[in-house]
Write a protein that holds these residues in place. Structure first.
Motif, mmCIF file in Angstrom:
data_model
loop_
_atom_site.group_PDB
_atom_site.id
_atom_site.type_symbol
_atom_site.label_atom_id
_atom_site.label_comp_id
_atom_site.label_asym_id
_atom_site.label_seq_id
_atom_site.Cartn_x
_atom_site.Cartn_y
_atom_site.Cartn_z
ATOM 1 N N ASN A 91 0.830 -1.199 0.000
ATOM 2 C CA ASN A 91 0.000 0.000 0.000
ATOM 3 C C ASN A 91 0.869 1.255 0.000
ATOM 4 N N THR A 92 0.218 2.404 -0.007
ATOM 5 C CA THR A 92 0.926 3.663 -0.236
ATOM 6 C C THR A 92 1.438 4.337 1.030
ATOM 7 N N ARG A 93 1.412 3.648 2.170
ATOM 8 C CA ARG A 93 1.892 4.280 3.400
ATOM 9 C C ARG A 93 3.349 3.968 3.715
ATOM 10 N N TYR A 94 4.030 3.344 2.764
ATOM 11 C CA TYR A 94 5.467 3.121 2.904
ATOM 12 C C TYR A 94 6.199 3.949 1.865
ATOM 13 N N LEU A 95 7.430 4.302 2.193
ATOM 14 C CA LEU A 95 8.279 4.982 1.221
ATOM 15 C C LEU A 95 8.860 3.942 0.270
ATOM 16 N N VAL A 96 8.529 4.087 -1.012
ATOM 17 C CA VAL A 96 9.060 3.192 -2.038
ATOM 18 C C VAL A 96 9.580 4.083 -3.159
ATOM 19 N N GLU A 97 10.831 3.951 -3.477
ATOM 20 C CA GLU A 97 11.513 4.888 -4.368
ATOM 21 C C GLU A 97 10.819 5.063 -5.707
ATOM 22 N N ILE A 98 10.343 3.977 -6.308
ATOM 23 C CA ILE A 98 9.787 4.090 -7.653
ATOM 24 C C ILE A 98 8.514 4.921 -7.687
ATOM 25 N N VAL A 99 7.802 4.969 -6.570
ATOM 26 C CA VAL A 99 6.588 5.782 -6.525
ATOM 27 C C VAL A 99 6.932 7.258 -6.700
ATOM 28 N N PHE A 311 -4.657 1.335 -2.891
ATOM 29 C CA PHE A 311 -3.925 0.849 -4.052
ATOM 30 C C PHE A 311 -3.480 1.953 -5.010
ATOM 31 N N GLY A 312 -4.035 3.157 -4.868
ATOM 32 C CA GLY A 312 -3.657 4.246 -5.755
ATOM 33 C C GLY A 312 -2.176 4.581 -5.605
ATOM 34 N N GLY A 313 -1.439 4.510 -6.706
ATOM 35 C CA GLY A 313 -0.018 4.825 -6.648
ATOM 36 C C GLY A 313 0.820 3.746 -6.010
ATOM 37 N N ASN A 314 0.368 2.497 -6.040
ATOM 38 C CA ASN A 314 1.188 1.420 -5.493
ATOM 39 C C ASN A 314 2.435 1.213 -6.368
#
Length: 436
Positions: A91-99, A311-314
Motif C-alpha cells: 500500500n501507499t503508506r510506505y516509502l518506495v523509491e519508484i513511486v 492501491f492508488g499509486g502502489n
C-alpha cells in the motif's frame, strides 16, 4: 428527430436477446451490469501493438480504445510491471523509491503550480476527488458539464455524466451546455461557448449553488470529439476562474500525447487548469489514475477530510506509469500521433468529400470523430447507419466505436504506435464500409 443515446447503449450487445457459451457465462456472472461490445460479442485471447486476436483466430486492427495507449502488451511496460510485482507491491503508506520517481517524472509534464499529485485507481475516483476539492476551495457546489459528458461512475461523478443517465434527471446542482461545435455556436465557437458557460453559471447562482467547477474533457470525447479551433476553450475557462470557480481538465481521454501537438489536451487551448485528472492511458492497461492540484487547494480539502487510497499509486502502478512515460518519449509517440493522425484525417476527409453519408471529420492527432448522416443528404445524424458501418468494419477486421449525442459519430482512437500502413488499412476499410 434523432434520438439521444446513452454512452453504454452505443454499439452494445443487447443482453435481453440472451446468449450461449462465453456470452451466457458473462451474463450469468455480471447480470444487468454486463456491458459487451457488438451485437455479436468477440472473445479476445491476445493483443500486440495495434492488433487484437479473437478466440477463432481472427485478427482485428484496434481503433476502439485508448487504454493500451503505447500499444497492446508493450514489452517495456510488461517488463517493468513483471519486475516490480516480483520484487515489492504494497500500500501507499510506505516509502518506495519508484513511486516518487514516477510522480516526479509525471510532474515534469504539468505546469508548475500543479505540484501535488494524488494517485487513484480509476479516472472516476480522480474526478470524484477533483469535484470535492473544487467545492472545498470555492465554497460552492454547482458543476458545469457538456450535454453528453461522461466523467465516471462513482455516485458523485455519475451525477455530472449526462450520457450515463438513462432515466434519472440531472440534479439541481448540475447544469449542461451544448458541445462546442458549429451546430450550436456557428463560426464563433469560442465566444459562443463562453456565453453558454456564463449562462450556466448564472443559472447555478440563481439556484443557490454557485459554480464550484467547470469539468470538461478537452477533446469532448463523448460529445463527439471537438478539437478546433485550438484556443476556443480558453475564454470559457477564464470566465469560470474569474468568478471563483475551478477548471477541472479531465485528461483521461486526450492526455499523454494523443492529440499530437501537445502532451495534454488543455495545452492546445493555452489553459492553466486548476486541477488535472487522468487515468486509462497512464498504465497502458494497468489500473491507475490521478489528480494533480495546487498544494494550497489540496490542503484546504484535507483540513476537513482525510484522503487515503490503498492501491492508488502502489509500486506496480508506478512502474507501469513510468514505463509508459519512457516509451512515449523514446519512441516519439506524441510526434507519431501528430504525423500519422494528420495522414489519417486527410484520408478520411477525402472519403467524406465523395460520400453524402460522411458529413464531417474532426479532431486532432490520433483522436478523430467522423459524423455519419442520413441517406437523404440532409446531414441529420443516423445512428442506425453508424451501427451498420461499425459492423461492416468489424467484418473487414477493424474495430471502431461510436460517440456523440445521437450515437452517430465514429470515435477514431487507436494506440499511439499506429503506423502509416495501419492507418491506410483503416481508411481502406472505412471506404468500403460507407460505400452504399
Amino acid at each position: 428527430m434523432s434520438q439521444i443515446r446513452q454512452i453504454l447503449d452505443m454499439n452494445a450487445f443487447d443482453a435481453s436477446t440472451g446468449g450461449d457459451g462465453a456470452v451466457k457465462r458473462r451474463l450469468d456472472n455480471l447480470g444487468a451490469a454486463s456491458v459487451l461490445f457488438y451485437r455479436e460479442p468477440i472473445e479476445m485471447v491476445a493483443a500486440k501493438g495495434a492488433w487484437m486476436e479473437a478466440r477463432d483466430g481472427t485478427r482485428y486492427l484496434d481503433f476502439y480504445n485508448n487504454v493500451p495507449s503505447v500499444g497492446h502488451s508493450h514489452p517495456e511496460v510488461v517488463a517493468a510491471v513483471s519486475a516490480q510485482v516480483a520484487k515489492l507491491n504494497t500500500n501507499t503508506r510506505y516509502l518506495v523509491e519508484i513511486v516518487d520517481d514516477y510522480l516526479e517524472a509525471l510532474k515534469t509534464k504539468l505546469h508548475g503550480q500543479l505540484s501535488n499529485v494524488v494517485m487513484t485507481c480509476s479516472g472516476s475516483e480522480a474526478n470524484d476527488l477533483a469535484i470535492r476539492v473544487a467545492r472545498a476551495v470555492s465554497g460552492k457546489t454547482g458543476v458545469i458539464v457538456t450535454e453528453t459528458a461522461y466523467h465516471g461512475n462513482t455516485a458523485l461523478v455519475t451525477e455530472v455524466s449526462p450520457s450515463a443517465l438513462k432515466r434519472s434527471p440531472l440534479p439541481d446542482h448540475v447544469v449542461t451546455v451544448p458541445a462546442p461545435g458549429a451546430a450550436a455556436y456557428g463560426e464563433d465557437i469560442a465566444n459562443g461557448f463562453r456565453a453558454a458557460v456564463v449562462a450556466a453559471m448564472e443559472t447555478l447562482e440563481t439556484r443557490g449553488h454557485g459554480t464550484a467547477a467547470f469539468l470538461a474533457d478537452s477533446i469532448f470525447s463523448s460529445d463527439g470529439i471537438f478539437a478546433d479551433p485550438a484556443g476556443f476553450l480558453l475564454p470559457a475557462v477564464q470566465a469560470v476562474q474569474e468568478d471563483g470557480g475551478l477548471y477541472i481538465a479531465d485528461e483521461v481521454q486526450p492526455g499523454f500525447g494523443r492529440t499530437g501537438d501537445a502532451f495534454w489536451g488543455y495545452e492546445r487551448h493555452g489553459i492553466a487548469p486548476d486541477i488535472v485528472t487522468m487515468g486509462k492511458p497512464m498504465g497502458n492497461g494497468f489500473p491507475m489514475a490521478g489528480m494533480a492540484a495546487r498544494p494550497e487547494h489540496l490542503a484546504m480539502f484535507c483540513e476537513d477530510v482525510g484522503y487515503f487510497n490503498t492501491f492508488g499509486g502502489n509500486p506496480v502502478a508506478a512502474a507501469a506509469g513510468l514505463a509508459v512515460l519512457e516509451v512515449i518519449a523514446a519512441e516519439g509517440l506524441r510526434e507519431n500521433a501528430l504525423r500519422v493522425g494528420a495522414h489519417l484525417k486527410a484520408g478520411l476527409t477525402e472519403v467524406a468529400a465523395g460520400s453524402d453519408r460522411v458529413t464531417e471529420v474532426r479532431g486532432a492527432g490520433l483522436f478523430l470523430g467522423v459524423d455519419l448522416g442520413a441517406q437523404d443528404g440532409s446531414g441529420a445524424p443516423d445512428a442506425g447507419y453508424t451501427v451498420q458501418v461499425i459492423d461492416r468494419m468489424r467484418a473487414s477486421g477493424v474495430l471502431i466505436g461510436a460517440a456523440g449525442r445521437f450515437g452517430a459519430t465514429l470515435k477514431v482512437r487507436p494506440p499511439l504506435c499506429l503506423n502509416m500502413a495501419e492507418a491506410d488499412r483503416f481508411i481502406e476499410a472505412f471506404t468500403g464500409a460507407v460505400r452504399d
